[in-house]
Design a protein around this motif. Sequence first.
Motif: not given
Length: 424
Positions: A23-29, A31-53
């Motif tokens: 898995v390399t993209r947020v949208d692929q997650l 398939e694994w998440m029991d709850d596709t909460d849009s707030t949480l998905m946005r939180d992950i996107e914000l984390g990846l936007a800042r992460a160096p990896m």
Amino acid sequence: MSRIAHEMNEKFADASWQERHAVTRVDQLREWMDDTDSTLMRDIELGLARAPMAMRITPYVLNLIDWSNFLQDPIRKQFIPVGSEMLPSHPLLQMDSLHEQESSPIDGFVHRYQDKALLLATDRCPVYCRYCTRSYSVGLDTQSFFKKRAPPFQSRWNTILAYLRATPVIADVVVSGGDCFRLKPSRLLTIGKGLLSVPSIRRVRFATKGLAVLPMKVTSDHEWTDALVSISNAGRDQGVEISFHTHFNHPLEVTDYTIAAADLLFKRGIRMRNQSVLMAGVNDDPEVLKQLVKKLSDLHIQPYYVYSCDLVDGLEHMRCSIRLACQIEKALRGITAGYNTPLFVVDTPGGGGKRDVHSFEHYDNQTGVAVYQAPAVRPGQLFTYPDPLQSLSPEAQAAWLDPQRANRMLSDAIEAARAKLMAV
């Protein structure tokens, strides 16, 4: 769990399938998440936007995550950032905090310690860890970081071999990256045979997190495992120690797949050691590390290092204080044989190398500054490691945000360390 986790047993145990379905993209997650909460998905996107990896996670690792407890899960914390948990980085943060590039006579080849060198053979990994020390060079570029890559390996390999032959003081070479699991068997053999051709080399270590995140490679990629065993056997015949260095941080990472892989390697004569990174919310609990030490010991994987987490952007909330590291080390001492009890270390920012966490010359837990010397690496110099800001008082945190006061705290700590050294 998702359809992917239920899809098959045989395919799931195949390393090439795991790599293809990483898995390399947020949208692929989703398939694994029991709850596709849009707030949480946005939180992950914000984390990846800042992460160096960049994000890259095998289905195997995703299957270890407790998705019903996503934010607190110790496996998730290592690989999937969320913006809401991140804190401002420490003011002393540098991208190459260990100054590896300054100690590299050849791109991708670090010679810091007198008799040991680090060969960075690849800049790719099966998964990308949030806390990676080499976030300056490993993995894909991210939204906020552009990597400083070494030239292709083949273009520098002959130069590295020439350097090793011309520097016979080097007796120990660590082959890392990136991750050795991403080396093709032919490349692994080329490196192993090349290092064994250098008469002064007495020890070679192949470093990988693969056994924790893709253990089925050992049991399913027979060509790769045979290459490693071939190097080990050739080294043994020459009196050169070949070892396999793993990276487990939490007992949940030890599974039936891990056991099968470790058992295979042990039976084929591979010596294994482990190094962990101490991280808040992952393993900053003596009981967790006790379980990990016991499990690894039973698999004949020697737990030899626990690192204080390096200064990496987006990881301030996961670093632990020197005081806590010392407390946990004391709690572990005596739970098992000494050779299976890990040493807690700090890889000192600025290039001083690894120091026993408790061997500081001075430590002020009010300002959070520990001062170390490294006489065998850089004699006469002192190196500082700062505690995470959140472990300090509000007054100390405010002081670190004022450049003048921050410089004063550093200089005071260094002066105190020098005074203690002169008094000895």
